[in-house]
Design an enzyme around this catalytic site. Structure first.
Site, PDB file in Angstrom:
ATOM      1  N   CYS A 194      -5.167   4.785   3.442  1.00 27.05           N
ATOM      2  CA  CYS A 194      -5.327   4.537   2.010  1.00 27.05           C
ATOM      3  C   CYS A 194      -5.140   5.863   1.284  1.00 27.05           C
ATOM      4  CB  CYS A 194      -6.654   3.857   1.684  1.00 27.05           C
ATOM      5  SG  CYS A 194      -8.129   4.841   1.949  1.00 27.05           S
ATOM      6  N   CYS A 214      -4.191   0.174   0.677  1.00 27.90           N
ATOM      7  CA  CYS A 214      -4.162   0.525  -0.745  1.00 27.90           C
ATOM      8  C   CYS A 214      -3.131  -0.356  -1.443  1.00 27.90           C
ATOM      9  CB  CYS A 214      -3.832   2.008  -0.904  1.00 27.90           C
ATOM     10  SG  CYS A 214      -2.398   2.547   0.058  1.00 27.90           S
ATOM     11  N   CYS A 272       3.481   6.561   2.163  1.00 23.73           N
ATOM     12  CA  CYS A 272       3.076   6.777   3.554  1.00 23.73           C
ATOM     13  C   CYS A 272       4.284   7.104   4.420  1.00 23.73           C
ATOM     14  CB  CYS A 272       2.383   5.538   4.107  1.00 23.73           C
ATOM     15  SG  CYS A 272       0.825   5.191   3.293  1.00 23.73           S
TER      16      CYS A 272
END
Length: 147
Positions: free
Chosen positions: A9, A83, A91
């Site tokens: 996250c 998230c 990411c």
């Protein structure tokens, strides 16, 4: 051998910490869960509190940068972003055979109200994460699993 799972996250302060703790508790015999964040902060005290209510202590956990985990070369069977979709786009893609999943949950850092109101919202997030983890375990663990 347990499959490795990385929950990601933004701050690695609540959602990813809760998800990793729950996966390790619910089906830790099949999975080893860790967590990391895009911009790690400090562990959210509400996450510590709601997990403590169900007998899990993460008070000694530290936050980790997802890019440090990426650079370490550690391999994961699953990377699961918890998230928003927009945040998850930041990411990294992990090398190897990694299945990417996206489970968006509300961001506890944006909760407002009294301590008790924020705590109740955090309990709701914990339950949402628990339900998702239970389904994941049912799909990926042996039929002998009892959570």
């Amino acid at each position: 051998m347990r499959k490795k799972v990385l929950f990601i996250c933004v701050h690695n302060s609540a959602r990813s910490q809760i998800a990793a703790a729950l996966l390790n508790k619910i089906c830790g015999e099949f999975f080893e869960a860790k967590s990391a964040g895009l911009e790690p902060g400090t562990i959210n005290p509400l996450a510590i509190e709601v997990l403590r209510e169900i007998g899990i202590d993460i008070s000694d956990n530290k936050t980790r940068r997802v890019f440090d985990v990426f650079k370490s070369g550690e391999m994961f069977a699953y990377t699961i972003t918890v998230c928003s979709e927009a945040e998850a786009e930041g990411c990294p893609i992990f090398a190897g055979i990694t299945k990417r999943l996206h489970w968006p949950f509300p961001d506890p850092s944006k909760f407002t109200g009294t301590h008790e109101e924020k705590l109740e919202r955090m309990r709701e997030v914990l339950e949402q994460i628990r339900r998702k983890i239970e389904v994941f375990c049912e799909e990926h663990c042996s039929s002998e699993l009892t959570a």
